[in-house]
Scaffold this active site. Structure first.
Site, mmCIF file in Angstrom:
data_model
loop_
_atom_site.group_PDB
_atom_site.id
_atom_site.type_symbol
_atom_site.label_atom_id
_atom_site.label_comp_id
_atom_site.label_asym_id
_atom_site.label_seq_id
_atom_site.Cartn_x
_atom_site.Cartn_y
_atom_site.Cartn_z
ATOM 1 N N HIS A 1 38.385 79.332 35.999
ATOM 2 C CA HIS A 1 37.491 78.924 34.916
ATOM 3 C C HIS A 1 36.051 78.949 35.429
ATOM 4 O O HIS A 1 35.808 78.829 36.637
ATOM 5 C CB HIS A 1 37.793 77.483 34.470
ATOM 6 C CG HIS A 1 39.108 77.295 33.814
ATOM 7 N ND1 HIS A 1 39.234 77.000 32.474
ATOM 8 C CD2 HIS A 1 40.380 77.325 34.306
ATOM 9 C CE1 HIS A 1 40.519 76.855 32.171
ATOM 10 N NE2 HIS A 1 41.232 77.051 33.266
ATOM 11 N N ASN B 1 42.631 73.988 26.632
ATOM 12 C CA ASN B 1 43.790 74.873 26.685
ATOM 13 C C ASN B 1 44.110 75.527 25.342
ATOM 14 O O ASN B 1 45.263 75.876 25.075
ATOM 15 C CB ASN B 1 45.017 74.133 27.234
ATOM 16 C CG ASN B 1 45.221 74.420 28.716
ATOM 17 O OD1 ASN B 1 45.213 75.560 29.144
ATOM 18 N ND2 ASN B 1 45.378 73.362 29.504
ATOM 19 N N ASN C 1 40.456 73.993 39.253
ATOM 20 C CA ASN C 1 41.708 74.594 39.729
ATOM 21 C C ASN C 1 41.955 74.280 41.208
ATOM 22 O O ASN C 1 42.213 75.168 42.022
ATOM 23 C CB ASN C 1 41.708 76.109 39.490
ATOM 24 C CG ASN C 1 43.090 76.720 39.687
ATOM 25 O OD1 ASN C 1 44.098 76.027 39.683
ATOM 26 N ND2 ASN C 1 43.124 78.030 39.867
ATOM 27 N N GLU D 1 41.595 69.431 36.571
ATOM 28 C CA GLU D 1 42.602 70.056 37.434
ATOM 29 C C GLU D 1 42.186 69.982 38.901
ATOM 30 O O GLU D 1 42.187 70.966 39.628
ATOM 31 C CB GLU D 1 42.869 71.504 37.007
ATOM 32 C CG GLU D 1 44.255 71.961 37.424
ATOM 33 C CD GLU D 1 44.672 73.314 36.840
ATOM 34 O OE1 GLU D 1 45.801 73.725 37.137
ATOM 35 O OE2 GLU D 1 43.882 73.944 36.117
ATOM 36 N N ASP E 1 38.933 71.101 29.602
ATOM 37 C CA ASP E 1 39.747 72.276 29.328
ATOM 38 C C ASP E 1 40.713 71.904 28.209
ATOM 39 O O ASP E 1 41.669 71.174 28.424
ATOM 40 C CB ASP E 1 40.490 72.684 30.604
ATOM 41 C CG ASP E 1 41.448 73.840 30.397
ATOM 42 O OD1 ASP E 1 41.520 74.366 29.269
ATOM 43 O OD2 ASP E 1 42.137 74.205 31.363
#
Length: 265
Positions: free
Chosen positions: A257, A161, A19, A45, A159
């Site tokens: 995360h 999602n 992130n 990310e 990830d």
């Protein structure tokens, strides 16, 4: 030059949606990376172009790295760090070019498997993005099936999602109509497993509950462990007997995360 397998009796791979890698470094994630002691680290990310990666990451002792960012600055992005032999072999799903423009894919070749580090799309914005996510899923699975037919072993991390089953989300009933837990998304993950790919965490921990990898920062959900399991390691059938450990590491902070870990013999 062909890759040479070193004298390794086990291999630790970590996957982490960071992130924002610059923000994560400011949050002091470097000691955690040292403790993890991984042979391969896969970030998703990252939100940074290769020339924006913090020097602290680029100078991690013993690691070589490769990063990918899409056309949109400060959005998406993936990075793979390795201290074992590797070469970068792809940044594409080999399908529609639209899937390759957001910097979501890094494919590296290691002595005995291909590693797919992928930040899968989020479908919550609108129906257009949900359709994009589902088509991205299908293109990825098509590519992996092709590689299996070529005799390749595959490790997929990132990830996804999507929380696959009710056990993978704290509040399944409340989220049945929310992207990330829609039936059509979960059905695709069933199809992935029907193709032979193994969810390594569930392989070793079939009944473990309250095992999540993402928590909403807006609601302080991590304190209550009201989360979703969105981050996975999948492996091809030929690697099943080599799975030694598959763990979720919620005690490691620095992102919304947490990291997930796979150890292969």
């Amino acid at each position: 030059m062909p890759l040479q397998k070193g004298p390794i009796d086990s291999m630790r791979i970590v996957s982490w949606n960071i992130n924002g890698i610059r923000a994560a470094v400011k949050k002091q994630i470097l000691p955690s990376l040292t403790v993890l002691n991984a042979d391969i680290i896969c970030f998703q990310e990252t939100k940074a172009a290769p020339d924006q990666i913090p020097v602290e990451i680029l100078s991690l002792e013993g690691y070589q790295s490769v990063f990918e960012l899409g056309e949109r600055k400060g959005y998406s992005g993936v990075g793979t760090l390795c201290r074992i032999p590797f070469k970068t072999v792809g940044r594409s799903l080999e399908a529609d070019e639209e899937f390759d423009s957001e910097g979501r894919i890094l494919i590296t070749e290691h002595p005995d498997f291909l590693l797919y580090n992928i930040y899968f799309p989020n479908g919550q914005k609108d129906e257009i993005r949900l359709d994009y996510k589902l088509r991205f899923y299908d293109a990825a699975l098509c590519l992996w099936k092709k590689r299996l037919q070529e005799g390749k072993e595959i490790v997929i991390c990132g990830d996804f999602n999507t929380a696959h089953r009710e056990i993978d989300i704290a509040r399944p009933k409340e989220n049945e109509m929310v992207s990330g837990f829609l039936k059509v998304e979960r059905d695709w993950m069933d199809t992935l497993e029907d193709a032979g790919f193994i969810d390594t965490f569930r392989h070793l921990h079939p009944d473990q509950r309250d095992a999540y990898t993402w928590w909403s920062m807006r609601t302080n959900a991590r304190i209550r462990n009201t989360g979703w399991r969105l981050d996975y390691f999948y492996v091809s059938p030929g690697l099943e007997k080599r799975i030694r450990k598959a763990e979720i590491l919620p005690e490691i902070a620095g992102s919304d995360h947490c990291p997930v870990l796979l150890e292969l013999a």
